[in-house]
Design an enzyme around this catalytic site. Structure first.
Site, PDB file in Angstrom:
ATOM      1  N   GLN A  57      13.311  11.180  47.424  1.00 58.69           N
ATOM      2  CA  GLN A  57      13.350  11.898  46.151  1.00 58.69           C
ATOM      3  C   GLN A  57      14.714  11.852  45.481  1.00 58.69           C
ATOM      4  OE1 GLN A  57      10.964  15.242  48.222  1.00 58.69           O
ATOM      5  NE2 GLN A  57      10.528  15.559  46.065  1.00 58.69           N
ATOM      6  N   GLU A  95       6.228  18.658  56.444  1.00 57.46           N
ATOM      7  CA  GLU A  95       4.868  18.987  55.979  1.00 57.46           C
ATOM      8  C   GLU A  95       3.819  18.005  56.494  1.00 57.46           C
ATOM      9  OE1 GLU A  95       5.021  19.388  51.698  1.00 57.46           O
ATOM     10  OE2 GLU A  95       6.128  21.278  51.818  1.00 57.46           O
TER      11      GLU A  95
END
Ligand code: IFM
Length: 405
Positions: free
Chosen positions: A18, A154
């Site tokens: 990111q 996650e």
């Protein structure tokens, strides 16, 4: 009351894909170029080169912890070919954090994998655990003085994304439905529930990685689980438990034997007898289409503590996608009060890492801004928002109620 424990970590989180830019050997890079409607990550925020500046901003504000990741596709661009230079790069990041008095929290996998791994069948391939283990073993060589290591980010959302990709391969027209796994776009397709078979594979990979890191370092090892903070409508308790198992508890149970569990929560979702209620579009929604729910983190902490039986918790992500920084401060202040209440009730929370340090690439889109710092995507100039100094002052005070805003 409402004081955070001594030694509490205060910081912010990021993920390599990111922020780094030009992660060209990763599966996500390929996906961004091919799925209609997805924006590419491109140079991202060029943090691959500017990580010292990012860390200096964080430390200068008074924060003492930084969660960042190692990018598997850079370490192992081809199967079995490990890059010494890239390992040295991440070692420099760890060294810089320590030099600046920042506790590094290192994630070994944050959604992305090398494209060769994806082509080999990804997490569903028979060799997945063996392949991940080899990468983790190499990466462990630079982690000797890192205290906190998350094997995976996650896994429940990763399992959902893997399920989504499998559906897109089977029916390519479904590509138009999901332009991002994290942004609730309009029209609003429901996210597919993560396939438990994929979840079980990720639990296996996590356990294998945990043992490797433990064997080679003194780090505390865990993984981080996205918590959707489900709340049942009257009569929907049973449905809620069923959904919690599929979305969260399989992974929280996978934390058994870990040194910590990372809790990540942003919003809450209502569950009715028929399932998760789609959240309607309304003016106070966040920029990823979710409800404004600063109480979600409190729900997530209590649920995690109940399922894991009291493993130490690190809040590895919490924040809001908004263009209005005053709203970010209001949201975070409220979230911290819910965290303080959970701490007062005896939940063992060791730190708070805000998502995110920087406005960054939100998995297919650039519009949702979660950062404490904005980044000009042409010049890469960083501009701290008021929320960065605000969070630093909360950290120094050690109590959210002590800070006026
Ligand atoms: O940007 C993501 C991050 O990569 C994983 N957790 C949720 C964030 C916001 O959607």
């Amino acid at each position: 009351m409402n004081n955070f424990p001594h030694g509490f970590l205060w910081g912010a989180s990021t993920a390599p894909h990111q922020i780094e830019g030009n992660n060209i050997n990763s599966d996500w890079w390929v996906q961004e170029q091919t799925v209609p409607g997805m924006e590419p990550s491109g140079d991202a925020t060029d943090s691959y080169h500017r990580f010292r500046e990012d860390m200096e901003l964080l430390a200068g504000a008074g924060l003492n912890a930084y969660r960042f990741g190692i990018e598997w596709a850079r370490i192992e661009p081809l199967p079995g070919q490990f890059s010494r230079a890239e390992l040295a790069h991440y070692r420099r990041m760890i060294g810089t954090a320590l030099e600046l008095g920042i506790t590094p929290v290192v994630t070994l996998n944050h959604f992305t994998t090398p494209r060769w791994f994806a082509e080999e069948g990804g997490w569903l391939s028979d060799r997945a655990v063996e392949r991940f283990s080899a990468y983790v073993a190499e990466s462990s060589s630079i982690l000797e003085d890192v205290e906190w290591v998350a094997t995976m980010n996650e896994p429940n959302m990763l399992a959902m994304m893997t399920t989504m990709r499998r559906m897109m391969t089977a029916a390519p027209t479904a590509q138009q439905d999901w332009q991002s796994p994290t942004v609730d776009q309009d029209p609003r397709p429901q996210l597919p529930p993560p396939d438990p078979e994929i979840g079980a594979r990720l639990v296996e990979a996590h356990h294998a990685a945990r043992e490797i890191v433990r064997h080679r370092t003194d780090a505390k090892v865990g993984w981080t689980v996205a918590n959707r903070a489900f709340v049942a409508r009257p009569g929907a308790e049973e449905k809620k438990r069923e959904l919690e198992y599929i979305w969260e508890d399989l992974y929280l149970e996978g934390s058994a034997g870990d040194d910590f569990v990372g809790v990540q929560s942003y919003s809450s979702q209502w569950v009715s007898e028929t399932g998760i209620e789609p959240h309607p579009q309304q003016p106070d929604n966040t920029l990823v289409g979710t409800a404004y729910r600063p109480d979600a983190i409190g729900i997530a902490l209590r649920h995690t503590a109940e399922v894991t039986g009291g493993i130490p918790i690190l809040i590895t992500e919490n924040g809001i996608a908004t263009a209005d920084d005053a709203r970010r401060i209001a949201y975070t202040g409220e979230a911290l009060r819910h965290i303080a209440e959970a701490v007062d009730d005896g939940i063992d929370v060791r730190g708070y890492l805000h998502w995110s340090l920087l406005d960054n690439y939100e998995w297919g889109h650039w519009e949702p801004t979660f950062g404490l710092v904005s980044v000009d995507r042409t010049t890469f100039v960083r501009t701290p928002k008021p929320s960065l100094a605000w969070l630093g002052s909360v950290a120094r005070a050690g109590a959210p109620t002590a800070v006026a805003h």
